[in-house]
Design an enzyme around this catalytic site. Structure first.
Site, PDB file in Angstrom:
ATOM      1  N   HIS A  43      13.528 128.314 -89.758  1.00 25.39           N
ATOM      2  CA  HIS A  43      14.897 127.972 -89.363  1.00 25.39           C
ATOM      3  C   HIS A  43      15.827 128.715 -90.318  1.00 25.39           C
ATOM      4  O   HIS A  43      15.479 128.994 -91.469  1.00 25.39           O
ATOM      5  CB  HIS A  43      15.099 126.455 -89.401  1.00 25.39           C
ATOM      6  CG  HIS A  43      14.424 125.760 -88.241  1.00 25.39           C
ATOM      7  ND1 HIS A  43      15.105 125.352 -87.124  1.00 25.39           N
ATOM      8  CD2 HIS A  43      13.125 125.456 -88.007  1.00 25.39           C
ATOM      9  CE1 HIS A  43      14.263 124.799 -86.254  1.00 25.39           C
ATOM     10  NE2 HIS A  43      13.040 124.852 -86.774  1.00 25.39           N
ATOM     11  N   CYS A  58      16.047 120.238 -85.431  1.00 23.02           N
ATOM     12  CA  CYS A  58      15.173 119.090 -85.176  1.00 23.02           C
ATOM     13  C   CYS A  58      16.021 117.832 -85.273  1.00 23.02           C
ATOM     14  O   CYS A  58      16.645 117.592 -86.309  1.00 23.02           O
ATOM     15  CB  CYS A  58      14.027 119.051 -86.181  1.00 23.02           C
ATOM     16  SG  CYS A  58      13.009 117.575 -85.970  1.00 23.02           S
TER      17      CYS A  58
HETATM   18  P1  HMG Z   1       5.961 105.231 -81.334  1.00 23.59           P
HETATM   19  O1  HMG Z   1       7.203 104.481 -81.064  1.00 23.59           O
HETATM   20  O2  HMG Z   1       5.223 104.939 -82.603  1.00 23.59           O
HETATM   21  O3  HMG Z   1       4.993 105.140 -80.090  1.00 23.59           O
HETATM   22  O4  HMG Z   1       6.353 106.781 -81.307  1.00 23.59           O
HETATM   23  P2  HMG Z   1       3.794 104.151 -79.793  1.00 23.59           P
HETATM   24  O5  HMG Z   1       2.529 104.922 -79.924  1.00 23.59           O
HETATM   25  O6  HMG Z   1       3.944 102.906 -80.621  1.00 23.59           O
HETATM   26  O7  HMG Z   1       4.047 103.757 -78.264  1.00 23.59           O
HETATM   27  C1  HMG Z   1       5.199 102.998 -77.895  1.00 23.59           C
HETATM   28  C2  HMG Z   1       5.484 103.175 -76.410  1.00 23.59           C
HETATM   29  O8  HMG Z   1       5.857 104.508 -76.131  1.00 23.59           O
HETATM   30  C3  HMG Z   1       4.270 102.867 -75.496  1.00 23.59           C
HETATM   31  O9  HMG Z   1       4.802 102.316 -74.285  1.00 23.59           O
HETATM   32  C4  HMG Z   1       3.730 104.252 -75.189  1.00 23.59           C
HETATM   33  O10 HMG Z   1       3.043 104.335 -73.947  1.00 23.59           O
HETATM   34  C5  HMG Z   1       4.998 105.064 -75.132  1.00 23.59           C
HETATM   35  P3  HMG Z   1       4.620 100.750 -73.957  1.00 23.59           P
HETATM   36  O11 HMG Z   1       3.133 100.528 -73.976  1.00 23.59           O
HETATM   37  O12 HMG Z   1       5.332 100.060 -75.083  1.00 23.59           O
HETATM   38  O13 HMG Z   1       5.274 100.636 -72.626  1.00 23.59           O
HETATM   39  N1  HMG Z   1       4.710 106.448 -75.489  1.00 23.59           N
HETATM   40  C6  HMG Z   1       4.989 107.541 -74.747  1.00 23.59           C
HETATM   41  N2  HMG Z   1       5.571 107.683 -73.556  1.00 23.59           N
HETATM   42  C7  HMG Z   1       5.668 108.950 -73.077  1.00 23.59           C
HETATM   43  N3  HMG Z   1       5.194 110.034 -73.717  1.00 23.59           N
HETATM   44  C8  HMG Z   1       4.597 109.916 -74.917  1.00 23.59           C
HETATM   45  C9  HMG Z   1       4.484 108.623 -75.472  1.00 23.59           C
HETATM   46  N4  HMG Z   1       3.950 108.185 -76.627  1.00 23.59           N
HETATM   47  C10 HMG Z   1       4.083 106.860 -76.637  1.00 23.59           C
HETATM   48  N5  HMG Z   1       4.112 111.015 -75.536  1.00 23.59           N
HETATM   49  C11 HMG Z   1       5.757 109.105 -81.014  1.00 23.59           C
HETATM   50  C12 HMG Z   1       5.386 107.779 -81.663  1.00 23.59           C
HETATM   51  C13 HMG Z   1       4.884 110.178 -81.616  1.00 23.59           C
HETATM   52  C14 HMG Z   1       5.521 108.986 -79.526  1.00 23.59           C
HETATM   53  C15 HMG Z   1       7.267 109.383 -81.284  1.00 23.59           C
HETATM   54  O14 HMG Z   1       7.469 109.323 -82.647  1.00 23.59           O
HETATM   55  C16 HMG Z   1       7.723 110.718 -80.773  1.00 23.59           C
HETATM   56  O15 HMG Z   1       7.777 110.957 -79.572  1.00 23.59           O
HETATM   57  N6  HMG Z   1       8.088 111.650 -81.689  1.00 23.59           N
HETATM   58  C17 HMG Z   1       8.488 112.999 -81.333  1.00 23.59           C
HETATM   59  C18 HMG Z   1       9.613 113.482 -82.200  1.00 23.59           C
HETATM   60  C19 HMG Z   1       9.941 114.905 -81.830  1.00 23.59           C
HETATM   61  O16 HMG Z   1       9.739 115.354 -80.715  1.00 23.59           O
HETATM   62  N7  HMG Z   1      10.506 115.680 -82.803  1.00 23.59           N
HETATM   63  C20 HMG Z   1      10.861 117.044 -82.588  1.00 23.59           C
HETATM   64  C21 HMG Z   1       9.673 117.963 -82.491  1.00 23.59           C
HETATM   65  S1  HMG Z   1       8.997 118.401 -84.078  1.00 23.59           S
HETATM   66  C22 HMG Z   1       9.944 119.768 -84.581  1.00 23.59           C
HETATM   67  O17 HMG Z   1      10.940 120.079 -83.980  1.00 23.59           O
HETATM   68  C23 HMG Z   1       9.453 120.614 -85.731  1.00 23.59           C
HETATM   69  C24 HMG Z   1       8.860 121.963 -85.255  1.00 23.59           C
HETATM   70  O18 HMG Z   1       9.834 122.728 -84.569  1.00 23.59           O
HETATM   71  C25 HMG Z   1       8.355 122.768 -86.470  1.00 23.59           C
HETATM   72  C26 HMG Z   1       9.367 122.874 -87.616  1.00 23.59           C
HETATM   73  O19 HMG Z   1      10.531 123.312 -87.390  1.00 23.59           O
HETATM   74  O20 HMG Z   1       8.974 122.490 -88.730  1.00 23.59           O
HETATM   75  C27 HMG Z   1       7.665 121.747 -84.325  1.00 23.59           C
HETATM   76 MG    MG Z   2      11.368 123.943 -85.533  1.00 24.32          MG
END
Ligand code: HMG
Ligand code: MG
Length: 304
Positions: A215, A246
């Site tokens: 970045h 992010c």
């Molecule tokens: P959580 O709240 O701990 O989820 O989130 P959970 O496992 O406790 O599940 C809770 C509920 O969410 C459940 O539903 C699951 O089914 C549902 P319920 O049973 O209560 O009805 N659920 C989902 N639904 C749809 N799709 C899913 C999903 N997972 C659970 N995949 C979780 C944990 C990992 C899901 C959450 O923290 C999350 O989605 N985080 C993503 C954050 C993100 O996208 N950040 C940006 C990307 S990283 C980045 O940009 C860095 C990068 O570019 C590299 C760099 O720059 O360094 C890659």
């Molecule tokens: Mg990134």
């Protein structure tokens, strides 16, 4: 003018993250048809690896809640690669149903960001990824592993290269084919890049499995990329027009702009396969869709 420099690869693969990292931070939801057109235009410009979207929890990243719909309307071209982010089993179910062939899990090098971005501790993140990687590979998918906060963390400060290398090693042991080392908040400088890459090699993570993901918060992304190329890295992540950030790292701004990377590679005579004019036109169009100018210097210089 093309003036090659010593010690650089002949060819670089540009891993385009504009449609995912570029858009995920946008607060106004971009229509799914515009996202599909963005990806199509990037493919027309010669990009062959296009990270398309994320199968994360839709409430965590509302901008990418249309992942299924996007992959349904996107005409994925034969021979091109459309990886997607997948954090967990539920995400993998969704990605498999959408016919994806390449996923990326995304780990943190630091405890605080693991908690903030994944709602897991550093150790718990591996427990979440392990079954995803195993099942994805059994299904014949390719798996990339990101490591975030490889240089600095907004809550924990500077990050030790050995800590990054230990996370990288665990992801390779898990079965990730490629690792992308992320400078999520853009604080790294070229000597630090050398140190992180050296630490990975000491931890037995071969450089040909490494990609870099910079970045540009502090204007260091291109200098850092050059340092990585000199170390033998040949896959570079970049975002068309320099979009990005992010939502779970306050100080993260745009990624290295693909145009800025292409300009440098052209000058150095390093092959990449991208048509700069077509790319600039696409980023200028996307900036119009988002209602503000592109942060890329090259886009501004060439589209004025
Ligand atoms: P959580 O709240 O701990 O989820 O989130 P959970 O496992 O406790 O599940 C809770 C509920 O969410 C459940 O539903 C699951 O089914 C549902 P319920 O049973 O209560 O009805 N659920 C989902 N639904 C749809 N799709 C899913 C999903 N997972 C659970 N995949 C979780 C944990 C990992 C899901 C959450 O923290 C999350 O989605 N985080 C993503 C954050 C993100 O996208 N950040 C940006 C990307 S990283 C980045 O940009 C860095 C990068 O570019 C590299 C760099 O720059 O360094 C890659
Ligand atoms: Mg990134």
């Amino acid at each position: 003018m093309r003036v090659p420099a010593a010690g650089l690869p002949a060819e670089v693969t540009i891993y385009e993250v504009g449609a995912r990292d570029g858009l995920q931070n946008e607060s106004t939801v971009v229509p799914v048809e515009v996202k599909a057109q963005f990806l199509d235009r990037l493919a027309d410009a010669g990009l062959s690896v296009l990270e398309a979207t994320s199968f994360v929890h839709p409430a965590w990243v509302p901008q990418l809640a249309d992942a299924e719909q996007l992959l349904k309307i996107l005409a994925r071209r034969a021979g091109l690669d459309y990886p997607v982010l997948v954090p967990n089993d539920r995400g993998l179910d969704r990605a498999l149903a959408a016919g994806v062939g390449h996923i990326a899990i995304f780990a943190s090098a630091t405890e605080t960001f693991a908690k903030r971005n994944l709602n897991r501790t550093l150790d718990e993140q591996f427990a979440m990824f392990e079954p995803v990687v195993t099942r994805a590979r059994a299904e014949g998918l390719r798996v990339r592993g990101y490591v975030s906060m490889c240089f600095g963390d907004p809550w924990e400060g500077p990050v030790e290269p050995a800590q990054v290398a230990a996370v990288a090693r665990r992801l390779v042991d898990m079965g990730c084919g490629q690792l992308s080392l992320g400078d999520t908040i853009g604080t790294g400088t070229p000597g630090h890049v050398d140190a992180v890459l050296d630490a990975c090699v000491v931890a037995d993570v071969p450089v040909n499995q490494l990609a870099v993901h910079f970045h540009d918060t502090y204007g260091q992304a291109l200098a850092n990329t050059l340092a990585a190329l000199r170390k033998g890295v040949t896959t570079v992540d970049a975002s068309a027009g320099g979009l990005g950030g992010c939502p779970y790292a306050e100080s993260a701004t745009g990624n290295l702009a693909t145009e800025d990377l292409v300009w440098m590679l052209d000058g150095l005579g390093v092959a990449h396969g991208v048509d700069l004019d077509a790319l600039v036109t696409t980023s200028a169009w996307m900036a119009g869709q988002l209602g503000r100018p592109s942060p890329s210097r090259v886009v501004r210089a060439l589209s004025g």
